[in-house]
Design a protein around this motif. Structure first.
Motif, PDB file in Angstrom:
ATOM      1  N   MET B  45       0.775  -1.296   0.115  1.00  0.00           N
ATOM      2  CA  MET B  45       0.140   0.030  -0.042  1.00  0.00           C
ATOM      3  C   MET B  45       0.902   1.175  -0.180  1.00  0.00           C
ATOM      4  SD  MET B  45      -2.417   1.729  -0.186  1.00  0.00           S
ATOM      5  CE  MET B  45      -3.589   0.211  -0.530  1.00  0.00           C
ATOM      6  N   TYR B  82       0.169  -1.249 -10.513  1.00  0.00           N
ATOM      7  CA  TYR B  82      -0.724  -0.657  -9.592  1.00  0.00           C
ATOM      8  C   TYR B  82      -2.070  -1.710  -9.308  1.00  0.00           C
ATOM      9  CZ  TYR B  82      -3.723   2.318  -7.051  1.00  0.00           C
ATOM     10  OH  TYR B  82      -4.526   2.996  -6.101  1.00  0.00           O
ATOM     11  N   HIS B  89      -2.741  -6.099  -1.941  1.00  0.00           N
ATOM     12  CA  HIS B  89      -3.125  -5.485  -0.782  1.00  0.00           C
ATOM     13  C   HIS B  89      -4.480  -5.940  -0.038  1.00  0.00           C
ATOM     14  CE1 HIS B  89      -3.618  -2.575   2.292  1.00  0.00           C
ATOM     15  NE2 HIS B  89      -5.088  -2.309   1.647  1.00  0.00           N
ATOM     16  N   TRP B 155      -9.473  -7.582  -5.512  1.00  0.00           N
ATOM     17  CA  TRP B 155      -9.703  -8.564  -4.582  1.00  0.00           C
ATOM     18  C   TRP B 155     -10.855  -9.374  -4.723  1.00  0.00           C
ATOM     19  CZ3 TRP B 155     -12.364  -9.702   0.310  1.00  0.00           C
ATOM     20  CH2 TRP B 155     -13.435  -8.531   0.498  1.00  0.00           C
ATOM     21  N   HIS B 417     -12.045   1.143   5.558  1.00  0.00           N
ATOM     22  CA  HIS B 417     -11.104   1.152   6.363  1.00  0.00           C
ATOM     23  C   HIS B 417     -11.037   1.577   7.984  1.00  0.00           C
ATOM     24  CE1 HIS B 417      -9.193   0.359   2.481  1.00  0.00           C
ATOM     25  NE2 HIS B 417      -7.828  -0.293   3.200  1.00  0.00           N
ATOM     26  N   ARG B 478      -9.556   2.173  -7.258  1.00  0.00           N
ATOM     27  CA  ARG B 478      -8.704   1.604  -8.036  1.00  0.00           C
ATOM     28  C   ARG B 478      -8.526   2.497  -9.205  1.00  0.00           C
ATOM     29  NH1 ARG B 478     -12.929  -3.587  -7.803  1.00  0.00           N
ATOM     30  NH2 ARG B 478     -11.933  -4.733  -6.120  1.00  0.00           N
TER      31      ARG B 478
HETATM   32  C1  HEM Z   1      -3.572   0.347   7.735  1.00  0.00           C
HETATM   33  C2  HEM Z   1      -3.256   0.865   6.604  1.00  0.00           C
HETATM   34  C3  HEM Z   1      -4.127   0.572   5.389  1.00  0.00           C
HETATM   35  C4  HEM Z   1      -3.918   1.421   4.509  1.00  0.00           C
HETATM   36  C5  HEM Z   1      -3.118   2.765   4.521  1.00  0.00           C
HETATM   37  C6  HEM Z   1      -4.747   1.129   3.511  1.00  0.00           C
HETATM   38  C7  HEM Z   1      -5.155   1.827   1.999  1.00  0.00           C
HETATM   39  C8  HEM Z   1      -5.763   1.366   1.018  1.00  0.00           C
HETATM   40  C9  HEM Z   1      -6.090   2.081  -0.083  1.00  0.00           C
HETATM   41  C10 HEM Z   1      -5.514   3.684  -0.179  1.00  0.00           C
HETATM   42  C11 HEM Z   1      -6.878   1.390  -0.663  1.00  0.00           C
HETATM   43  C12 HEM Z   1      -7.551   1.757  -2.322  1.00  0.00           C
HETATM   44  C13 HEM Z   1      -6.729   1.434  -3.303  1.00  0.00           C
HETATM   45  C14 HEM Z   1      -7.575   1.713  -4.806  1.00  0.00           C
HETATM   46  O1  HEM Z   1      -8.744   1.850  -4.530  1.00  0.00           O
HETATM   47  O2  HEM Z   1      -6.713   1.965  -5.698  1.00  0.00           O
HETATM   48  C15 HEM Z   1      -7.082   0.255  -0.051  1.00  0.00           C
HETATM   49  C16 HEM Z   1      -7.837  -0.942  -0.452  1.00  0.00           C
HETATM   50  C17 HEM Z   1      -8.146  -2.131   0.142  1.00  0.00           C
HETATM   51  N1  HEM Z   1      -7.934  -2.217   1.321  1.00  0.00           N
HETATM   52 FE1  HEM Z   1      -6.582  -1.226   2.544  1.00  0.00          FE
HETATM   53  N2  HEM Z   1      -5.198  -0.108   3.674  1.00  0.00           N
HETATM   54  C18 HEM Z   1      -4.999  -0.305   4.872  1.00  0.00           C
HETATM   55  C19 HEM Z   1      -5.500  -1.470   5.914  1.00  0.00           C
HETATM   56  C20 HEM Z   1      -6.390  -2.503   5.203  1.00  0.00           C
HETATM   57  C21 HEM Z   1      -6.626  -3.491   6.145  1.00  0.00           C
HETATM   58  C22 HEM Z   1      -6.207  -3.763   7.441  1.00  0.00           C
HETATM   59  C23 HEM Z   1      -7.557  -4.189   5.235  1.00  0.00           C
HETATM   60  C24 HEM Z   1      -8.344  -5.398   5.693  1.00  0.00           C
HETATM   61  C25 HEM Z   1      -8.582  -6.181   6.759  1.00  0.00           C
HETATM   62  C26 HEM Z   1      -7.575  -3.720   4.102  1.00  0.00           C
HETATM   63  C27 HEM Z   1      -8.248  -4.033   2.878  1.00  0.00           C
HETATM   64  C28 HEM Z   1      -8.413  -3.560   1.747  1.00  0.00           C
HETATM   65  C29 HEM Z   1      -9.247  -3.887   0.519  1.00  0.00           C
HETATM   66  C30 HEM Z   1     -10.059  -5.363   0.729  1.00  0.00           C
HETATM   67  C31 HEM Z   1      -9.209  -2.961  -0.483  1.00  0.00           C
HETATM   68  C32 HEM Z   1      -9.688  -3.046  -1.768  1.00  0.00           C
HETATM   69  C33 HEM Z   1      -9.051  -3.749  -2.684  1.00  0.00           C
HETATM   70  C34 HEM Z   1      -9.284  -3.478  -4.086  1.00  0.00           C
HETATM   71  O3  HEM Z   1      -9.709  -2.623  -4.669  1.00  0.00           O
HETATM   72  O4  HEM Z   1      -9.583  -4.617  -4.817  1.00  0.00           O
HETATM   73  N3  HEM Z   1      -6.819  -2.507   4.204  1.00  0.00           N
HETATM   74  N4  HEM Z   1      -6.457   0.343   1.085  1.00  0.00           N
END
Ligand code: HEM
Ligand SMILES: [Cu+2]
Ligand SMILES: [Cu+2]
Lengths: 335, 580
Positions: B45, B82, B89, B155, B417, B478
């Motif tokens: 991330m 990306y 992630h 995902w 989040h 995304r």
């Molecule tokens: C704590 C730090 C974290 C940060 C800074 C973070 C940041 C992000 C960001 C910015 C996105 C969007 C990416 C995009 O749409 O292009 C994302 C997507 C996602 N995050 Fe996190 N996240 C964190 C923790 C977590 C945790 C703990 C989980 C799950 C338990 C999680 C699950 C997901 C999922 C499922 C997506 C969607 C992925 C997809 O679009 O297929 N994240 N995260």
């Protein structure tokens, strides 16, 4: 209303007839959330301070008896029911169940998503879509495989820009050639997945005064040059000529700032060094159709310009497109 | 039973610490592996946040180390790179980080102790569950090294995109099948252990809330995962055997008619139904164990019983049940009709009620308390307002009309989040600090703990709060480069802030990492029950030996008998008859 239509950190400009109700719902929900959060927060912070461990202070075993939490929970439930039945369902019902009557007044468009572009197919003055055939598809010249020999297709229009008349019912039939896309116009509060094998309609109406020309006017802004970052204004154009010290025009009226970070920043620097303190800019084109569903490598570039016209101008655009195409194909025959 | 257990010290090293069947060793294995994957997912991330803040600029330092499937020659990320980072992630955080840590780690270590059992009901199954998980995780990572890079269809792996994606997607599917199998093995074990192995006197309504939370979670895993496992196999068939389960007729990809490859006639939406039938309950798999940890930490550090224990339990059960009938709220924009969407909107509104009740119970528990501000409690307390923000912002997404504008924007990213990061992750940190003394016999440093908590709390809000505004402005999730769109360019400043928040958050984890390893060796030595807590795990020695308890515990009272009037101490352990 339009005067305030500009992009910022809250809602984007709202330019459709139904969008106001959506924004209203979102606002009401947020006030409700804020009230709950602040209410909880006050109680929470009070407890944190008042009941901290310290000499002489003891926890009390007996459970709290008050009913207040019950009442709060019931109130939350009732208000949610109101949001659902009173504010959300009416809009959704209209959005899904009340298509505008078919007829001359309804502007119908077929929208076909594909990696990574939007294709628009207009039926033309006869109101009938010409035949399409997958075998005729040519990615460069005929992405939809329109059979131009077909009688109904003679006056059809194919475009990769979306043109809409303001104040008229718009009826869009959405599908996809390959993967799932999502047809989204943030400024119209319209979103609908575009799914291969399915054709799903949406409908809306552009506000009467929301023509592209007027929007450009209302989005014209003065930017202090010290604060300008190329990325923020990369889709903007200058509304007047800007010259450097030698009098040479470095940024011409209507010219974009370029599509490259280095060149863009350099240009802004040149302007700054030439003594300009501010720039008057407007979006090159204020409205876009974008794709809201991840659809592959270049998903982020999948967008189409959206241009709104007075109805008469829209008809003129259709005519022009038809003439251009027939002229083009005649030329081709001569050749 | 005990005879064989006491031979434990005769076992060779690899049987004792590697291929162990002891629930505590397995719990620790799960915890450490889960933490590593969380860290790895977070690193992915941090790379994405660079591209978001400084689109198309070379990634500093590591840019050129990354594989050619992700970056160009100058070390600038490419679109599919990306997308792969995003998909991995999400997958890693959910399936390899949080669930293994919350269920496999905490559940395994704490649950048998809390029910007073010598081990899990099926120790070998338990060991199998960990190893299948580890192999699944390694398979997922192999994805990064195949041609075309790791899975890059999100995902959620929506078809047909995932069907026509590069090899990484096949690897992803194999990985998922292994991870699901692992979860199934685990959940059966938890259910049987809770039902069969409770200590004498430990009736269901004397169970700590943590056990209840794990119990409900296990049912969710058991019932929701099989449909996804089936769906995963179907997608594999589509990819490898050219079946058409998810492929409609007449697909044209890059100008090529797909009829010669696929017979067509399948339904892309079928995949979404099967996926979300798992993935919504999965959301509660991410949050329920966190709430369970919260119950323990809050009761212990308020020095009074949890308020509304029974409401908490009933709410958790109801939440578990309801979570099976809300899944299609993720699909409002697929062209769903009014009848169906009304049903799913209504169930979504209804499911918010038990969440509100649980939160309310925790907050009211603070009333008349004597709050002890140690590190676990700070993380637990921070969970409450953060989870509230996450939960509340779910409302406008659950109403179809407002979802038209917010669906698939950064508002959604901000919303979930707040639930899983400053929500679940904070609860997991609370759990690590709380149970560390039980696992090691030593406490983690309080000073370092606070140095971990406060910056984390500030930075995590700096990451996620701007996302609501970015999303409200209409910026989509995304997006490789959000400035490609007009509204994205205008609010780009907020995105830069979010990125700096994420890197700050990364730095804020350094005290935790140091503290964790330092305390294993050098932490302050403590007794069996350093927090003066009531539940059974504190009746065992620290660290508990193989077989757990020196004498088989018998339970005399409920789980949270703190500050009972007229008693000698302000806590009555469940296994002790306290004199006045
Ligand atoms: C704590 C730090 C974290 C940060 C800074 C973070 C940041 C992000 C960001 C910015 C996105 C969007 C990416 C995009 O749409 O292009 C994302 C997507 C996602 N995050 Fe996190 N996240 C964190 C923790 C977590 C945790 C703990 C989980 C799950 C338990 C999680 C699950 C997901 C999922 C499922 C997506 C969607 C992925 C997809 O679009 O297929 N994240 N995260
Ligand atoms: Cu697309
Ligand atoms: Cu859901």
């Amino acid at each position: 209303m339009l005067a305030e239509s500009t992009y910022g950190a809250w809602f984007p400009p709202m330019l459709s007839e139904h969008g106001g109700e959506i924004d209203h719902l979102i606002s009401v929900v947020h006030w409700f959330m804020l009230a709950l959060f602040v209410g909880w927060g006050i109680f929470f912070v009070y407890c944190l301070v008042r009941f901290r461990q310290r000499g002489g202070h003891k926890a009390v075993y007996n459970p709290v008896k008050g009913k207040i939490s019950k009442y709060v929970e019931i109130a939350v439930g009732v208000f949610e029911a109101f949001l659902l039945v009173g504010l959300s369902m009416p809009v959704w019902d209209w959005y899904k169940n009340e298509p505008p009557d078919a007829g001359a007044d309804r502007c119908e468009i077929r929208v076909v998503g594909e990696q990574f572009q939007w294709n628009f197919h207009y039926p033309g003055p006869d109101g009938k879509f010409g035949r399409t055939d997958a075998a005729l598809i040519d990615t460069a010249t005929n992405p939809l495989g329109i059979d131009w020999e077909n009688e109904d297709a003679k006056d059809d229009v194919f475009s990769q820009e979306m043109h809409l008349p303001v104040g008229k019912d718009i009826y869009v039939r959405i599908t996809s050639k390959d993967v799932i896309h999502s047809f989204a116009i943030p400024t119209m509060r319209v979103k609908q997945d575009s799914i291969p094998g399915m054709e799903i309609p949406v409908w809306f109406k552009v506000k009467k005064d929301a023509t592209t020309a007027k929007l450009k006017e209302s989005m014209t802004q003065t930017y202090p040059i010290d604060k300008i970052k190329w990325r923020r204004i990369r889709h903007h154009v200058a509304v007047e000529d800007y010259q450097d010290r030698s009098g040479q025009v470095v940024l011409a009226k209507g010219a974009p700032l370029g599509n490259n970070l280095e060149q863009g920043e350099k240009l802004i620097n040149t302007l700054r060094e030439s003594g300009h303190t501010e720039l008057v800019l407007q979006p090159a084109n204020p409205l876009e159709v974008i794709c809201a569903q991840l659809c592959g490598n270049n998903h982020y570039t999948m967008k189409a310009q959206l241009i709104t016209h007075e109805p008469a101008d829209f008809d003129a655009w259709v005519q022009e497109m038809i003439e251009d195409r027939t002229a083009g194909s005649e030329m081709f025959e001569d050749f | 039973m005990s005879a064989e257990h006491h031979h434990e010290h005769d076992l060779p090293f690899w049987r004792k610490y590697v291929f162990s069947v002891d629930h505590k060793v397995i719990g620790v294995q799960y915890t450490v592996t889960g933490l590593l994957f969380l860290f790895f997912g977070f690193c992915l991330m941090m790379i994405m946040r660079w591209q978001l803040a400084y689109p198309l600029e070379a990634i500093p330092v590591i840019g050129t180390w990354l594989s050619q499937s992700m970056v160009d020659a100058d070390g600038v990320l490419i679109g599919d790179g990306y997308n792969a980072l995003g998909a991995m992630h999400g997958t890693i955080m959910v399936f390899l980080g949080v669930v293994p840590l919350a269920v496999g780690g905490f559940g395994n270590f704490v649950l048998p102790l809390q029910v007073g059992a010598p081990d899990m009901a099926f120790p070998k199954l338990n060991m199998a569950s960990y190893w299948v998980y580890l192999v699944g995780g390694i398979v997922m990572l192999i994805g990064f090294f195949v041609p075309g890079g790791a899975a890059n269809s999100g995902w959620t792996s929506y078809t047909p995109l995932a069907n026509i994606a590069t090899t990484g997607q096949t690897v992803w599917l194999f990985g998922m099948v292994l991870l699901i199998t692992s979860s199934l093995l685990g959940s059966v074990n938890f259910i049987v252990t809770t039902v069969q192995l409770r200590a004498k006197g430990l009736s269901f309504f004397r169970l700590p809330f943590f056990v209840w939370a794990q119990f409900v979670t296990s049912f969710l895993l058991l019932l929701a995962f099989p449909p996804l496992e089936a769906a995963g196999v179907l997608q594999l068939m589509d990819r490898l055997a050219d079946t058409s389960f998810f492929m409609p007729t007449g697909l044209v990809v890059s100008g090529e008619l797909q009829e010669s490859i696929y017979s067509g006639g399948g339904s892309p939406l079928l995949w979404q139904h099967l996926f979300w039938f798992l993935a919504h309950p999965e959301v509660y798999v991410l949050i329920l164990p966190a709430m369970g940890i919260l119950g323990e930490v809050i009761a212990c550090n308020t020095r009074k019983p949890l308020w509304g224990y029974k409401s908490l339990v009933y709410s958790a059960i109801f939440l578990g049940f309801m979570s099976f009938i809300v899944w299609a709220h993720h699909m409002f924009m697929t062209g769903m009709g009014t009848t169906l969407s009304t049903f799913f909107q209504a169930t979504t509104m209804i499911i918010s009620v038990p969440s509100v009740i649980i939160l309310t119970c925790f907050i009211i528990s603070l009333w008349n308390a004597s709050i002890r501000y140690n590190t676990p409690m700070l993380f637990a307390l921070a969970f409450l307002p953060m989870f509230a923000i996450g939960g509340l912002t779910g409302l406008p997404l659950g109403l179809t009309a407002s979802d038209i504008h917010l669906h698939d924007t950064y508002y959604v990213i901000g919303h979930f989040h707040y639930v899983v990061a400053p929500g679940t992750i904070f609860a997991l940190f609370a759990g690590v600090y709380h149970w560390f003394p039980k696992v090691t016999g030593r406490k983690m440093s309080e000073f370092m703990g606070k140095l971990h908590f406060w910056p984390s709390f500030v930075f995590i809000n700096a990451v996620f709060m701007p996302m609501f505004f970015v999303g409200m402005a209409g910026v989509l999730r995304r997006q490789f480069d959000q400035t490609e769109q007009l509204q994205g360019a205008v609010v780009h400043g907020l995105t830069i802030m979010s990125s700096w928040g994420a890197w700050g958050l990364g730095l804020a984890q350094i005290p935790f990492i140091i503290n964790f390893f330092w305390s294993i060796r050098k932490g302050e030595k403590v007794g069996d029950n350093p927090w003066e807590a009531t539940t059974l795990e504190w009746a065992a020695p620290s660290p508990p030996p193989h077989g757990n308890f020196e004498t088989v515990p018998v339970v005399h009272c409920g789980p949270y008998e703190y500050s009972v009037p007229e008693k000698k101490t302000d806590y009555c352990p469940q296994n002790v008859v306290m004199e006045a």
